[in-house]
Design a protein around this motif. Sequence first.
Motif, PDB file in Angstrom:
ATOM      1  N   VAL A 254       0.848  -1.196   0.000  1.00  0.00           N
ATOM      2  CA  VAL A 254       0.000   0.000   0.000  1.00  0.00           C
ATOM      3  C   VAL A 254       0.880   1.242   0.000  1.00  0.00           C
ATOM      4  CG1 VAL A 254      -1.710   1.305   1.291  1.00  0.00           C
ATOM      5  CG2 VAL A 254      -1.869  -1.179   1.175  1.00  0.00           C
ATOM      6  N   PHE A 258       1.004   3.968  -3.206  1.00  0.00           N
ATOM      7  CA  PHE A 258       0.595   5.360  -3.113  1.00  0.00           C
ATOM      8  C   PHE A 258       1.791   6.299  -3.102  1.00  0.00           C
ATOM      9  CE2 PHE A 258      -3.211   3.246  -2.063  1.00  0.00           C
ATOM     10  CZ  PHE A 258      -4.231   4.118  -2.379  1.00  0.00           C
ATOM     11  N   PRO A 419     -21.664  -5.972   2.563  1.00  0.00           N
ATOM     12  CA  PRO A 419     -20.582  -5.944   3.560  1.00  0.00           C
ATOM     13  C   PRO A 419     -21.044  -5.254   4.832  1.00  0.00           C
ATOM     14  CG  PRO A 419     -20.043  -4.591   1.644  1.00  0.00           C
ATOM     15  CD  PRO A 419     -21.270  -5.341   1.312  1.00  0.00           C
ATOM     16  N   GLY A 420     -20.671  -5.833   5.957  1.00  0.00           N
ATOM     17  CA  GLY A 420     -21.006  -5.210   7.229  1.00  0.00           C
ATOM     18  C   GLY A 420     -22.410  -5.507   7.699  1.00  0.00           C
ATOM     19  N   GLN A 465     -12.741 -16.198   6.998  1.00  0.00           N
ATOM     20  CA  GLN A 465     -12.498 -15.452   5.771  1.00  0.00           C
ATOM     21  C   GLN A 465     -11.010 -15.351   5.472  1.00  0.00           C
ATOM     22  OE1 GLN A 465     -14.880 -11.986   6.651  1.00  0.00           O
ATOM     23  NE2 GLN A 465     -15.602 -11.924   4.562  1.00  0.00           N
ATOM     24  N   ASP A 546     -17.428 -17.048   3.908  1.00  0.00           N
ATOM     25  CA  ASP A 546     -16.883 -16.497   2.680  1.00  0.00           C
ATOM     26  C   ASP A 546     -15.500 -17.082   2.413  1.00  0.00           C
ATOM     27  OD1 ASP A 546     -17.036 -14.997   0.448  1.00  0.00           O
ATOM     28  OD2 ASP A 546     -16.579 -13.080   1.379  1.00  0.00           O
ATOM     29  N   HIS A 577     -20.715 -15.001  -1.360  1.00  0.00           N
ATOM     30  CA  HIS A 577     -21.224 -14.036  -2.327  1.00  0.00           C
ATOM     31  C   HIS A 577     -21.547 -14.717  -3.638  1.00  0.00           C
ATOM     32  CE1 HIS A 577     -20.573 -10.773   0.261  1.00  0.00           C
ATOM     33  NE2 HIS A 577     -19.296 -11.036   0.406  1.00  0.00           N
TER      34      HIS A 577
ATOM     35  N   ASP B 475      -5.252  -7.125  -1.392  1.00  0.00           N
ATOM     36  CA  ASP B 475      -5.321  -7.280   0.055  1.00  0.00           C
ATOM     37  C   ASP B 475      -5.568  -5.902   0.672  1.00  0.00           C
ATOM     38  OD1 ASP B 475      -5.012  -8.132   2.637  1.00  0.00           O
ATOM     39  OD2 ASP B 475      -2.826  -7.971   2.588  1.00  0.00           O
ATOM     40  N   PHE B 477      -5.189  -3.558   2.997  1.00  0.00           N
ATOM     41  CA  PHE B 477      -4.484  -3.239   4.242  1.00  0.00           C
ATOM     42  C   PHE B 477      -4.880  -1.860   4.761  1.00  0.00           C
ATOM     43  CE2 PHE B 477      -1.152  -1.504   6.805  1.00  0.00           C
ATOM     44  CZ  PHE B 477      -0.836  -2.555   7.636  1.00  0.00           C
ATOM     45  N   GLN B 526      -5.030  -3.156  11.697  1.00  0.00           N
ATOM     46  CA  GLN B 526      -5.466  -3.654  10.400  1.00  0.00           C
ATOM     47  C   GLN B 526      -6.973  -3.623  10.231  1.00  0.00           C
ATOM     48  OE1 GLN B 526      -3.492  -7.168   9.064  1.00  0.00           O
ATOM     49  NE2 GLN B 526      -1.560  -6.533   9.925  1.00  0.00           N
ATOM     50  N   ARG B 528      -9.472  -4.379  12.149  1.00  0.00           N
ATOM     51  CA  ARG B 528     -10.229  -5.589  12.454  1.00  0.00           C
ATOM     52  C   ARG B 528     -11.544  -5.319  13.160  1.00  0.00           C
ATOM     53  NH1 ARG B 528      -5.445  -7.682  16.130  1.00  0.00           N
ATOM     54  NH2 ARG B 528      -5.576  -6.118  17.748  1.00  0.00           N
ATOM     55  N   SER B 531     -15.761  -5.253   9.062  1.00  0.00           N
ATOM     56  CA  SER B 531     -15.827  -6.522   8.340  1.00  0.00           C
ATOM     57  C   SER B 531     -14.892  -6.444   7.131  1.00  0.00           C
ATOM     58  CB  SER B 531     -17.256  -6.808   7.913  1.00  0.00           C
ATOM     59  OG  SER B 531     -17.545  -6.133   6.718  1.00  0.00           O
ATOM     60  N   LEU B 532     -14.540  -7.588   6.614  1.00  0.00           N
ATOM     61  CA  LEU B 532     -13.576  -7.632   5.513  1.00  0.00           C
ATOM     62  C   LEU B 532     -14.075  -6.827   4.318  1.00  0.00           C
ATOM     63  CD1 LEU B 532     -10.882  -8.829   4.699  1.00  0.00           C
ATOM     64  CD2 LEU B 532     -12.079 -10.846   3.873  1.00  0.00           C
ATOM     65  N   GLY B 533     -15.354  -6.965   4.018  1.00  0.00           N
ATOM     66  CA  GLY B 533     -15.929  -6.221   2.903  1.00  0.00           C
ATOM     67  C   GLY B 533     -15.829  -4.717   3.126  1.00  0.00           C
ATOM     68  N   GLN B 534     -16.073  -4.308   4.360  1.00  0.00           N
ATOM     69  CA  GLN B 534     -15.977  -2.874   4.669  1.00  0.00           C
ATOM     70  C   GLN B 534     -14.552  -2.378   4.494  1.00  0.00           C
ATOM     71  OE1 GLN B 534     -17.619  -3.122   8.634  1.00  0.00           O
ATOM     72  NE2 GLN B 534     -19.594  -2.314   7.980  1.00  0.00           N
ATOM     73  N   ARG B 535     -13.592  -3.214   4.895  1.00  0.00           N
ATOM     74  CA  ARG B 535     -12.187  -2.826   4.725  1.00  0.00           C
ATOM     75  C   ARG B 535     -11.880  -2.654   3.249  1.00  0.00           C
ATOM     76  NH1 ARG B 535      -9.406  -7.537   8.003  1.00  0.00           N
ATOM     77  NH2 ARG B 535     -11.319  -7.864   9.146  1.00  0.00           N
ATOM     78  N   ARG B 542      -9.836   4.986  -0.529  1.00  0.00           N
ATOM     79  CA  ARG B 542      -8.497   5.555  -0.399  1.00  0.00           C
ATOM     80  C   ARG B 542      -7.877   5.821  -1.772  1.00  0.00           C
ATOM     81  NH1 ARG B 542      -4.874   1.843   3.134  1.00  0.00           N
ATOM     82  NH2 ARG B 542      -5.210   0.386   1.430  1.00  0.00           N
ATOM     83  N   ASN B 559     -14.752  -9.498  -1.973  1.00  0.00           N
ATOM     84  CA  ASN B 559     -15.533  -9.912  -0.807  1.00  0.00           C
ATOM     85  C   ASN B 559     -16.802  -9.085  -0.659  1.00  0.00           C
ATOM     86  OD1 ASN B 559     -12.497 -10.559   0.025  1.00  0.00           O
ATOM     87  ND2 ASN B 559     -13.908 -12.033   0.903  1.00  0.00           N
ATOM     88  N   ILE B 560     -17.248  -8.571  -1.773  1.00  0.00           N
ATOM     89  CA  ILE B 560     -18.426  -7.713  -1.737  1.00  0.00           C
ATOM     90  C   ILE B 560     -19.483  -8.328  -2.642  1.00  0.00           C
ATOM     91  CG2 ILE B 560     -19.257  -5.424  -2.407  1.00  0.00           C
ATOM     92  CD1 ILE B 560     -16.399  -4.444  -1.606  1.00  0.00           C
TER      93      ILE B 560
END
Lengths: 630, 650
Positions: A254, A258, A419-420, A465, A546, A577, B475, B477, B526, B528, B531-535, B542, B559-560
């Motif tokens: 990352v 960037f 998600p969420g 996951q 998932d 999904h 991934d 991050f 990270q 946590r 949820s993974l999808g939200q990340r 970003r 993951n969405i």
Amino acid sequence: MAESKADIRDQSPRQAITLRQQAYKGMEDETEYTFSTDAAVLWRITRLMLRYRLRVALAVAATIAAAVFQLMIPRFLGQAVDNALGLLGSGAVVGEVAREALFEAAMLLLGASILRGVFTLMHNYGGEAIGHLIAYDLRLLFYKKLQSLSFSFHDKMHTGELITRGMLDLEGVRMFVNTGLLRLVLLVNLIGAGGYLLLSTDLLLGALSFSFVPFVAWRSSVARLRLRALWLALQVRMGRLGQIMDENLTGIRVVRAFGAEPHEVGKYDIAADDAMTIADERIRTRAASTSIMTFAYFISMGLVLWVGGIRVLDGEMTVGALTVFLTFITILQQPVRQLGLLVNSIARASTCGGRLFSVLDLEPAISDGPDAKALETTMGAVSFEDVSFAYTDEDAPPVLHDVSFTVPRGKTLGIVGPPGSGKSTIANLLPRYYDPSAGRVTIDGQDIRDLTLASLRQAVRIVQQDAFLFTTSLENNIAYGDPWADDQMVRGAAATAQIDGFVANLPGGYETLVGERGVSLSGGQKQRIAIARAALLEAAVLVFDDSTAAIDAETERRIRAALRNHMQNCATIIISHRLGALRHADEIIFLEEGRIVERGNHDSLIAAAGRYAALFALQSRDDASQDAAQ
Amino acid sequence: MTAIPRHDHPQNDGGDHPQDDGRDHHGRPPRAVVGSQINQDEEMFGAAFDGRVVRRFFHYVRPYRQRINTALIAVLVFTGAQLAIPLIIRYAIDEALVARQDGGSDGGGGMAILAGAIAAFAVVIIVNYGASYIQDRLVGLTGEKVIFDLRRAMFVHLQHVGLSFMDKTEIGRMMSRLQGDVNSLQEFLENSITAIGDLVLLFGIVAIMLILDFKLGLLTLSVVPVLLFVRLIWLPRARIAFRGARETNSSANGALAEGIHAVRTVQGMGREAVNFALYTEKAQQNLAAHLRSAKFAQAMIPIVDTLTGAAMGIVVVVGGALVLDDALDIGVMVAFLFYVQRFFDPIRSLTIQYSVMQRAMASGQRIFEVLEVPIAIADGPDAADPADIEGEIEFDHVTFGYVKNQPVLKDISFTVHKGETVALVGPTGSGKTSITSLLHRFYEVWDGGVKIDGRDVRDYAKAALGRHIAMVLQDPFLFTGSIFENIRFRTQAASREDVERAAKVVGAHDFIARLPGSYDTMLEQQGRNLSLGQRQLLSFARALVADAKILILDEATANIDSYTERQIQIALSRLLEGRTAIVIAHRLATVRGADRIVVLQEGRIVETGPHDALIAEGGLYARLYALNYASFDDIPEDILADAINEQART
Ligand SMILES: Nc1ncnc2c1ncn2[C@@H]1O[C@H](COP(=O)(O)OP(=O)(O)O)[C@@H](O)[C@H]1O
Ligand SMILES: Nc1ncnc2c1ncn2[C@@H]1O[C@H](COP(=O)(O)OP(=O)(O)O)[C@@H](O)[C@H]1O
Ligand SMILES: [Mg+2]
Ligand SMILES: [Mg+2]
């Protein structure tokens, strides 16, 4: 410079408190942490030592003995000096006597030195040994505690912070035994017994020899408090610095993607400067207190030399007697110089001990109740009964609202949702990683809160996951849940997860290491290892969270086929999904913001033409081309 | 030895040696270990002196020359004061006191001399006070500064070393270099300066004793060879014991770290008891090794004390006799006694310094090893750093791989025109992510070239690439910190509105707004607490905030759910206008809308073209599409193979 010094000093108490609060952030949930005073922490360390009563008694006895023999040496030296001056008489005969007396003094000196050495060895070794024994005990307690603390604790505690506590803070406590406590005993003895000896010899000179003690005692207690606050502050800042470096390396892609290297270095610099300021202040405090204490000590020595000299000049005292006083003070030189270390050690121990004990004192939010029973599985039916849940007690809206469903043995429940929406949360409640805030979760009618955690978690298998793989061989990874599994079982599980072909093609086979020195696995391969891990074990409830997102559908179908025997004997929950994977589920629930908004089987949901149907339409091509035409 | 609890496999009697690899016929030891198997073979002790390490280290010390010199002077002054004190006492005794006792001169003269001695004493201790403060302060401060510099240098260097190095490096190991190894160099530096004081003290004492009385001095020093001899025997054994202690320590700590990182898996798999037993064993080994090493560390004490006693005895017997014979001043004897008592202190700390040095050399080697990792990808002298780019991308016969002779991309050529969206499709492992890595110059191509606006990426400044290319990585991050900080990340100029706009595009705004702290909610390590999808959504936002001309989405929505993904796409299409995008996705619905589709197969491009053209062409893509699977990943391998074979035939 002077200004900034004053600044820091002014802010320090408040600063220390906020830092402390930061340091304990994330612990309030488990128990209320009351700030123990230094004394309480130190007393607790001392109590830990008392587990080794005999050793402690021996070490203390040796420390005292070492001090006693240490104290004899000035006497013998003084005697020798007077002997050498021939003060015992005059003439040739006296010369012979004096020579003999000198020899005797020499032998006594040698003897006292040897004994002092032996006892110092026992004192030091005893101190080190007790320190290591305590460290050993604490290490095990800490490890055990971490394993038992629930997810809610680990969610909030940075791993780096925990590692620091388990390593550096533990070290601080360990060092306290020898460099702190026993050295204190030695010092008190030297000063106490020596003081008695000297004061009984000559009140004024004795008092002068010790004139530095009250000053040093006062200085060191001031310095100790200051150093304690600084240690705490430094620990927190170094932790932050470590975290920045750790995250930078973990998220290196990352950062690179960037072009954020300067940004990261900037973050690092701020944290490093911050730590440097405290480190600097700590060094300054230590240097100031050590040097002024030594200075005070030398002033006493000078006074003794002066007043004693006058006495000798007045004929009230022999040179030998003065030598006794002076050598006695010399003996104190090393310990007084080490007072700085002692103070530092005590300050460090009370800081580190406080941080360590605050973890050890936590009670896991989730643990076996007083009369927890082992799970008895008969039908393997899992039910959620009006379950609501929130991760935090703050005014955040709950993550799950009144969720109810039942999955009988041999049946499959599918969960879909944005998600969420709370899908993983449902999975997390099953093995009691968290407890619902309302409603209950049952397996075969038994509320899971009434069951032993061990039996519950053995019965519920979740394929997460994001799987955690260990830096060990592939077979160790697959057999993680059952290290006694034989080769056949491991291979069987790998075959079920459709990873056996991949492993067979590796030169090292199942013994290939994972990670740096071995293979790096793709997401799909990791997921299959995680599935193999679960497949190795018997389960009453099987959950796939998932966990096949990176695996193609056909492989997934094969995995499901291979698991069929397994799935006939347990309740299965699949979060996915990929709707194809859920098509044959007995029931499908559609979650949104923690509520079940649709439920039914595939056909009924399609017929209902709701969200599930819309989702399905998006995933099937016919509809998609329609979409494109629009 | 702690037995490992053996649930549900009572027939096995293994378990005594969990790390033992040996298998027998009756049962097998459990396949269980805690802690990484890797960090144990790091060398803990090096040679006591490694010129290369020291030279490189002094490069970092040089900026503080001034301070070091001052510290050295302070150390010397301090040592001088230490040496002077017995001399003053000797002077007072011989010149003032004994003279008086012998009934010689009058009290007044003695008093004056005594007063002189006291004055000298006062001066010396004041000097000592100042020197002691300066020494402690400067040595400590310089040590701290040098070490912060060194750590920073490593950190900054790591920002620029090639990813191929970082790929192969375990983070835990790198962290132990940044923290542990750096600390042992600090210890080394601090001790080196005091060691110089110790050396001076030692030689000073020897010299003064020899000058005061040569014969007595020589006799007293006769104990030193004994000490050296004993040390010679002791050292190699002690070193082994010390090494054992450090090694078991790092092994136990490694296991603890693993236990912390993996705690969720451990609890989920019910491995607590087994791991605890394994850890206990490591802790026991560590305890035993430490006790052993403590024994060795302390063993020298009685020997040193005995020798001190012997030296004092010699001074008393021989010196006393000389005094009796009037061949020696009593003050000299007293001074000797003072010196003898302090004589062994420097020797002791110098031996400690020896093992500190060994440790430091090993640590230094590891540190400089990191600093010597070549910066694989450095900016050339005239690297371009344009303020703005058009965003045209060209891959020109690119061949690339991670491992020698195993190319992952073979002769890849394609162009993405300004403002176009190109989709990369192909099975897992076909090289899609690798293509994006090359565009960002994470790695160097083996052959061919990657161009942006017709200029090779090697001719751009790295900062320029970072600014003009935004990526959503596979991934997601996230950093510890607020959601706002995470979305904004490097784009520090982004306002709250910019961040919210990006969050709205990816559909993350709603859930963020629902959080109690909204955009200021702190993410835990990270992310946590999401949820993974939200990340994934945050990581997507970003990239949007970075507002770059080129956007790369690498399975940004894996993951969405498809519905959310669709929403994102609709919102994104507006944002993508005028921007160049490379999209990697499995779902055909996502891919279809791209201007062009590049189909990859085992590192080769097998087809390119817009959706309709590819369908019309009737090639692999068309065949796959006709199979009516929703995603490329859905296509079973055998069907895929069939399709490819058929493709090859036609
Ligand atoms: N460990 C956690 N601490 C606090 N909040 C969490 C945690 N894990 C998830 N959440 C929140 O709970 C909600 C549901 O998350 P989750 O069940 O993981 O969703 P998903 O349906 O994507 O699996 C999300 O809003 C997320 O932010
Ligand atoms: N950092 C790396 N080191 C070594 N091999 C790698 C690395 N990244 C990817 N590979 C290998 O390169 C090939 C292509 O990977 P990748 O580009 O990630 O494919 P995709 O993104 O299409 O799934 C795979 O065989 C993968 O194992
Ligand atoms: Mg989830
Ligand atoms: Mg990829």
